[in-house]
Design a protein around this motif. Structure first.
Motif, PDB file in Angstrom:
ATOM      1  N   PRO A 139      -0.089   7.366  -5.187  1.00 17.73           N
ATOM      2  CA  PRO A 139      -0.535   6.753  -3.925  1.00 17.73           C
ATOM      3  C   PRO A 139      -1.863   6.021  -4.063  1.00 17.73           C
ATOM      4  CG  PRO A 139      -1.087   9.072  -3.935  1.00 17.73           C
ATOM      5  CD  PRO A 139      -0.305   8.826  -5.199  1.00 17.73           C
ATOM      6  N   ASP A 140      -2.043   5.028  -3.187  1.00 18.76           N
ATOM      7  CA  ASP A 140      -3.339   4.377  -3.034  1.00 18.76           C
ATOM      8  C   ASP A 140      -4.182   5.118  -1.988  1.00 18.76           C
ATOM      9  OD1 ASP A 140      -2.678   1.939  -4.663  1.00 18.76           O
ATOM     10  OD2 ASP A 140      -1.161   1.740  -3.083  1.00 18.76           O
ATOM     11  N   ARG A 141      -3.488   5.697  -1.010  1.00 19.36           N
ATOM     12  CA  ARG A 141      -4.145   6.425   0.074  1.00 19.36           C
ATOM     13  C   ARG A 141      -3.483   7.794   0.224  1.00 19.36           C
ATOM     14  NH1 ARG A 141      -6.586   2.629  -0.976  1.00 19.36           N
ATOM     15  NH2 ARG A 141      -7.307   0.886   0.343  1.00 19.36           N
ATOM     16  N   VAL A 142      -4.293   8.809   0.380  1.00 19.89           N
ATOM     17  CA  VAL A 142      -3.790  10.163   0.616  1.00 19.89           C
ATOM     18  C   VAL A 142      -4.371  10.667   1.930  1.00 19.89           C
ATOM     19  CG1 VAL A 142      -3.792  12.563  -0.177  1.00 19.89           C
ATOM     20  CG2 VAL A 142      -3.482  10.694  -1.826  1.00 19.89           C
ATOM     21  N   PHE A 143      -3.497  11.138   2.798  1.00 23.31           N
ATOM     22  CA  PHE A 143      -3.903  11.659   4.105  1.00 23.31           C
ATOM     23  C   PHE A 143      -3.609  13.163   4.115  1.00 23.31           C
ATOM     24  CE2 PHE A 143      -2.879   7.237   4.635  1.00 23.31           C
ATOM     25  CZ  PHE A 143      -3.821   6.745   5.534  1.00 23.31           C
ATOM     26  N   HIS A 144      -4.668  13.958   4.182  1.00 24.80           N
ATOM     27  CA  HIS A 144      -4.481  15.413   4.142  1.00 24.80           C
ATOM     28  C   HIS A 144      -4.480  15.985   5.552  1.00 24.80           C
ATOM     29  CE1 HIS A 144      -4.336  19.472   2.920  1.00 24.80           C
ATOM     30  NE2 HIS A 144      -5.599  19.755   3.178  1.00 24.80           N
ATOM     31  N   LEU A 145      -3.268  16.223   6.064  1.00 26.66           N
ATOM     32  CA  LEU A 145      -3.109  16.773   7.407  1.00 26.66           C
ATOM     33  C   LEU A 145      -2.609  18.212   7.392  1.00 26.66           C
ATOM     34  CD1 LEU A 145      -3.120  13.633   7.902  1.00 26.66           C
ATOM     35  CD2 LEU A 145      -1.607  14.066   9.828  1.00 26.66           C
ATOM     36  N   ALA A 146      -2.015  18.645   6.295  1.00 27.02           N
ATOM     37  CA  ALA A 146      -1.408  19.978   6.245  1.00 27.02           C
ATOM     38  C   ALA A 146      -2.456  21.050   6.504  1.00 27.02           C
ATOM     39  CB  ALA A 146      -0.754  20.200   4.882  1.00 27.02           C
ATOM     40  N   MET A 164       0.848  -1.196   0.000  1.00 24.37           N
ATOM     41  CA  MET A 164       0.000   0.000   0.000  1.00 24.37           C
ATOM     42  C   MET A 164       0.882   1.244   0.000  1.00 24.37           C
ATOM     43  SD  MET A 164      -3.230   0.826   0.013  1.00 24.37           S
ATOM     44  CE  MET A 164      -4.006  -0.632   0.691  1.00 24.37           C
ATOM     45  N   LYS A 165       0.628   2.150  -0.933  1.00 28.57           N
ATOM     46  CA  LYS A 165       1.406   3.381  -1.032  1.00 28.57           C
ATOM     47  C   LYS A 165       0.588   4.529  -0.444  1.00 28.57           C
ATOM     48  CE  LYS A 165       3.788   4.027  -4.783  1.00 28.57           C
ATOM     49  NZ  LYS A 165       4.132   4.193  -6.216  1.00 28.57           N
ATOM     50  N   ALA A 166       1.163   5.203   0.540  1.00 26.55           N
ATOM     51  CA  ALA A 166       0.460   6.281   1.232  1.00 26.55           C
ATOM     52  C   ALA A 166       1.211   7.593   1.050  1.00 26.55           C
ATOM     53  CB  ALA A 166       0.332   5.970   2.712  1.00 26.55           C
ATOM     54  N   LEU A 167       0.465   8.665   0.819  1.00 27.09           N
ATOM     55  CA  LEU A 167       1.014  10.018   0.708  1.00 27.09           C
ATOM     56  C   LEU A 167       0.403  10.877   1.797  1.00 27.09           C
ATOM     57  CD1 LEU A 167       2.626  12.203  -0.906  1.00 27.09           C
ATOM     58  CD2 LEU A 167       0.503  12.590  -2.194  1.00 27.09           C
ATOM     59  N   ILE A 168       1.268  11.548   2.580  1.00 27.48           N
ATOM     60  CA  ILE A 168       0.818  12.369   3.697  1.00 27.48           C
ATOM     61  C   ILE A 168       1.174  13.826   3.432  1.00 27.48           C
ATOM     62  CG2 ILE A 168       0.988  12.799   6.173  1.00 27.48           C
ATOM     63  CD1 ILE A 168       2.103   9.919   6.449  1.00 27.48           C
ATOM     64  N   GLU A 204      -9.238   5.825  -8.205  1.00 31.18           N
ATOM     65  CA  GLU A 204      -9.246   4.756  -7.215  1.00 31.18           C
ATOM     66  C   GLU A 204      -8.584   5.172  -5.902  1.00 31.18           C
ATOM     67  OE1 GLU A 204     -10.875   1.866  -7.589  1.00 31.18           O
ATOM     68  OE2 GLU A 204     -11.536   2.704  -9.502  1.00 31.18           O
ATOM     69  N   ILE A 205      -7.999   6.359  -5.882  1.00 30.37           N
ATOM     70  CA  ILE A 205      -7.360   6.849  -4.658  1.00 30.37           C
ATOM     71  C   ILE A 205      -8.413   7.045  -3.564  1.00 30.37           C
ATOM     72  CG2 ILE A 205      -6.175   8.827  -3.595  1.00 30.37           C
ATOM     73  CD1 ILE A 205      -4.765   9.313  -6.224  1.00 30.37           C
ATOM     74  N   ARG A 206      -8.053   6.654  -2.342  1.00 28.95           N
ATOM     75  CA  ARG A 206      -8.883   6.963  -1.188  1.00 28.95           C
ATOM     76  C   ARG A 206      -8.240   8.123  -0.437  1.00 28.95           C
ATOM     77  NH1 ARG A 206     -11.561   1.808   1.869  1.00 28.95           N
ATOM     78  NH2 ARG A 206     -12.519   0.821   0.037  1.00 28.95           N
TER      79      ARG A 206
END
Length: 317
Positions: free
Chosen positions: A69-76, A1-5, A112-114
């Motif tokens: 990425p498969d998953r993107v987490f937007h924290l900025a 799983m590829k994740a981008l933060i 398909e990105i979550r």
């Protein structure tokens, strides 16, 4: 799983990166061009770092396209309430436009990105709230930061729905712990104690209003929730993430002082008070727990002790 933060070098972002690595994810992240990477020291070399400003649409689109990425987490975000009063326009630009630019980049790259978008429970503000806050409680933001988070929260849901993007929103209550910067109450108190213990300041701790109550969670519980939400949260839904209990700032200070190595005097400093103070009751994570099985695990006292120890180490360097 590829994740981008996004915001990977920040307080919560660095903890999330560590947690995702523990889960076996391939982790990459976006940090501002000149942002310090001190929070990533423990995982240096284990994450792929991209430098860029989310206000630069072209740059962010290129990073998402490269990272795949498969998953993107937007924290900025600009997450300081006091700073939002000092520069509301910059807060709105940072918290709203950056989120929209990221959504556009995700939709252009792969449907398909979550995406996990971190909103804030501060959108419920200090309104006339009876009983326990739930996702259905009325919105009542009472500072520029909260208004900006509510705007992105609602806009992102509509945009994702219209474009078939899998988006889950989380609305965390206050979270704290090691690495949180000053400008927030727990690190502010912890840093002062560490400075007093090392005789870098007089044994007088200055505080603002100690009566407001907060639902404090440990940041490590919160980032576990982010990871779970990205996998098990339902597209289009928003979830409160919290401890389910409240403590006054005075109670938190009393616990911190019980860990102090010397006697400390308390003085009130009116300049530390916020222009508008949210003082909400407890919140419920029942919807999120029922959906995902997540629940908080780290005791508040442990969070406080480890935050103080973090500042002791940092001040003692």
């Amino acid at each position: 799983m590829k994740a981008l933060i996004t915001g990977i070098a920040g307080f919560a972002g660095s903890h999330l990166a560590e947690h995702l690595l523990e889960l076996g994810c391939d982790v990459s992240g976006i940090a501002l061009p000149k942002e310090s990477l001190d929070n990533l020291n423990r995982i240096s070399g284990r994450v792929t770092l991209h430098r860029g400003d989310l206000l630069d649409k072209g740059k962010i689109r290129a990073i998402v396209s490269e990272a795949r990425p498969d998953r993107v987490f937007h924290l900025a975000a600009q997450s300081s309430v006091p700073a939002s009063w000092e520069d509301p326009a910059r807060t709105f630009e940072t918290n709203i436009n950056t989120g929209l630019h990221l959504l556009e980049a995700c939709m252009a790259a792969n449907n398909e990105i979550r995406v996990l978008l971190v909103s804030s429970a501060d959108i419920y503000g200090g309104g006339d709230l009876s009983g326990q806050i739930t996702e259905e409680s009325p919105y009542a933001p009472n500072n520029p930061y909260a208004v900006s988070k509510l705007a992105l929260d609602l806009a992102s849901a509509k945009i994702a729905e219209a474009n078939g993007l899998h988006l889950v929103r989380v609305r965390p209550m206050n979270h704290t712990g090691p690495r949180q910067a000053t400008g927030f109450v727990i690190p502010d108190l912890s840093k002062q104690i560490a400075e007093i213990e090392t005789e870098k300041k007089d044994p007088v701790l200055r505080t603002g209003n100690l009566e407001p109550r907060r639902d404090f969670s440990d940041v490590r519980d919160i980032v576990r929730a982010y990871a779970v939400a990205a996998e098990s949260g339902h597209a289009g839904e928003a979830y409160l993430v919290c401890s389910g209990r409240t403590n006054s700032i005075r109670e938190a200070l009393e616990v911190l002082l019980s860990y102090a190595k010397i006697s400390i005097t308390i003085e009130t400093d009116s300049q530390k008070n916020r222009p508008s103070e949210s003082n909400v009751g407890s919140a419920s994570h029942s919807k999120f727990t029922q959906t995902t099985g997540w629940h908080p695990e780290i005791p508040f006292e442990q969070t406080l002790r480890e935050t103080l120890d973090y500042w002791r180490e940092k001040i003692g360097r």
